[in-house]
Design an enzyme around this catalytic site. Structure first.
Site, PDB file in Angstrom:
ATOM      1  N   ASN A  14       0.834  -1.212   0.000  1.00 40.61           N
ATOM      2  CA  ASN A  14       0.000   0.000   0.000  1.00 40.61           C
ATOM      3  C   ASN A  14       0.866   1.257   0.000  1.00 40.61           C
ATOM      4  OD1 ASN A  14      -3.101  -0.341   0.285  1.00 40.61           O
ATOM      5  ND2 ASN A  14      -2.224  -1.986   1.536  1.00 40.61           N
ATOM      6  N   HIS A 105      -7.967  -0.039   7.572  1.00 42.73           N
ATOM      7  CA  HIS A 105      -8.123  -1.300   8.295  1.00 42.73           C
ATOM      8  C   HIS A 105      -8.763  -2.302   7.343  1.00 42.73           C
ATOM      9  CE1 HIS A 105      -8.354  -3.829  11.835  1.00 42.73           C
ATOM     10  NE2 HIS A 105      -9.513  -4.237  11.344  1.00 42.73           N
ATOM     11  N   ASP A 146      -8.736   1.702  16.393  1.00 42.43           N
ATOM     12  CA  ASP A 146      -9.686   1.484  15.285  1.00 42.43           C
ATOM     13  C   ASP A 146     -11.010   2.212  15.508  1.00 42.43           C
ATOM     14  OD1 ASP A 146      -7.843  -0.148  13.967  1.00 42.43           O
ATOM     15  OD2 ASP A 146      -8.593  -1.968  14.914  1.00 42.43           O
TER      16      ASP A 146
HETATM   17  C1  GAR Z   1      -3.113  -3.932   4.737  1.00 42.11           C
HETATM   18  O1  GAR Z   1      -4.063  -4.892   4.363  1.00 42.11           O
HETATM   19  C2  GAR Z   1      -3.702  -3.018   5.790  1.00 42.11           C
HETATM   20  O2  GAR Z   1      -5.078  -2.826   5.651  1.00 42.11           O
HETATM   21  C3  GAR Z   1      -3.409  -3.777   7.054  1.00 42.11           C
HETATM   22  O3  GAR Z   1      -2.107  -4.278   6.862  1.00 42.11           O
HETATM   23  C4  GAR Z   1      -1.951  -4.598   5.484  1.00 42.11           C
HETATM   24  C5  GAR Z   1      -0.615  -4.073   5.028  1.00 42.11           C
HETATM   25  O4  GAR Z   1      -0.299  -4.589   3.760  1.00 42.11           O
HETATM   26  N1  GAR Z   1      -3.490  -2.920   8.202  1.00 42.11           N
HETATM   27  C6  GAR Z   1      -3.904  -3.370   9.397  1.00 42.11           C
HETATM   28  O5  GAR Z   1      -4.191  -4.526   9.615  1.00 42.11           O
HETATM   29  C7  GAR Z   1      -3.978  -2.305  10.461  1.00 42.11           C
HETATM   30  N2  GAR Z   1      -4.734  -2.765  11.594  1.00 42.11           N
HETATM   31  P1  GAR Z   1       0.906  -3.959   2.918  1.00 42.11           P
HETATM   32  O6  GAR Z   1       2.118  -3.908   3.865  1.00 42.11           O
HETATM   33  O7  GAR Z   1       1.135  -4.892   1.776  1.00 42.11           O
HETATM   34  O8  GAR Z   1       0.493  -2.593   2.486  1.00 42.11           O
END
Ligand code: GAR
Length: 204
Positions: A14, A105, A146
Site C-alpha cells: 500500500n 483497516h 480502530d
Molecule cells: C493492509 O491490508 C492493511 O489494511 C493492514 O495491513 C496490510 C498491510 O499490507 N493494516 C492493518 O491490519 C492495520 N490494523 P501492505 O504492507 O502490503 O500494504
C-alpha cells in the site's frame, strides 16, 4: 504542496501504491517520507526503489515526543497516512496531528477491529466466522484503537470457497483501488493548514 508521511511496518504494497499515485497525479500532495519501525521490512526496499526517503525509528523513538516530532518537523509533514503500521500511534502525535492522521483497516469496522486484529489475523477471523462480506475501512486515527471517524468503506463478497489468503487478496485489491483517492479527497477537503494551531506546534 502538502507533504505526506506514510507509516508502515510490513510488506509495504500500500505504501508503494500511495507513493506512485501521488507522483503520477498532480493533486497538490506528495509522499515526502516513509517511517517504519522495522529496518528489514519490505516497505524499506520498496520506498528506496521509489526514491522516497525512509526513516527507521525504534518503538522508543516513536514514543519520544522530541525524536518523533523532530522527524516530522524536519520533513515539514502535514499529513500522516498509516499503511499497515503495527505500533500504536502515541497520544502526543494524535494531538499534534488531530484529524490529520488516517488509517486503513482490512475489514468493515467495527467488525474485526481492535487489539490483535491486523493483517492476516483479520482475514482468518472473517473466514472462521462464516461472514459473507468483508472489506476495507479508512478512518481518522483517534485515541481509541480502530475507533476514529470513518471516512470510507468498500466491501467484497466472501464465499465458502474463500481462504484467509484469497480474502486478503480481495481486500488488497480494494485497498489499491481506493486508498490513494480517499487520501487525496481528504487532503483536498482540509482547511489551510497554516490556520491550525497544532500545525504551528509542529513547525515549532
Ligand atoms: C493492509 O491490508 C492493511 O489494511 C493492514 O495491513 C496490510 C498491510 O499490507 N493494516 C492493518 O491490519 C492495520 N490494523 P501492505 O504492507 O502490503 O500494504
Amino acid at each position: 504542496m502538502k507533504r505526506i508521511a506514510v507509516f508502515a511496518s510490513g510488506n509495504g504494497s500500500n505504501a508503494e501504491n500511495i507513493i506512485r499515485y501521488f507522483r503520477a497525479n498532480q493533486c497538490g500532495a506528495e509522499v515526502c517520507l516513509v517511517v517504519t519501525n522495522k529496518a528489514g521490512a519490505g516497505v524499506t526496499e520498496r520506498a528506496r526503489q521509489c526514491g522516497t526517503e525512509v526513516c527507521v525509528l525504534s518503538p522508543d523513538e516513536i514514543r519520544d515526543p522530541a525524536a518523533m516530532l523532530g522527524v516530522m518537523r524536519r520533513h515539514a509533514v502535514d499529513f500522516i497516512v498509516l499503511a499497515g503500521f503495527l505500533l500504536m500511534i502515541p497520544d502526543f502525535l494524535i494531538d499534534c496531528y488531530r484529524d490529520r492522521i488516517v488509517n486503513i483497516h482490512p475489514s468493515l469496522l467495527p467488525k474485526f477491529g481492535g487489539k490483535g486484529m491486523y493483517g492476516r489475523h483479520v482475514h482468518e477471523a472473517v473466514v472462521a466466522s462464516g461472514e459473507r462480506e468483508t472489506g476495507i475501512t479508512v478512518h481518522l486515527v483517534s485515541e481509541q484503537c480502530d475507533g476514529g471517524r470513518v471516512l470510507f468503506q468498500a466491501s467484497a463478497g466472501v464465499t465458502c470457497d474463500d481462504t484467509p489468503a484469497s480474502v486478503e487478496a480481495k481486500v488488497h485489491q480494494l485497498e489499491y483501488e481506493h486508498y490513494p483517492q480517499v487520501i487525496r479527497d481528504f487532503i483536498a477537503a482540509m482547511p489551510d493548514l497554516s490556520q491550525l494551531s497544532a500545525h504551528k506546534v509542529v513547525e515549532g
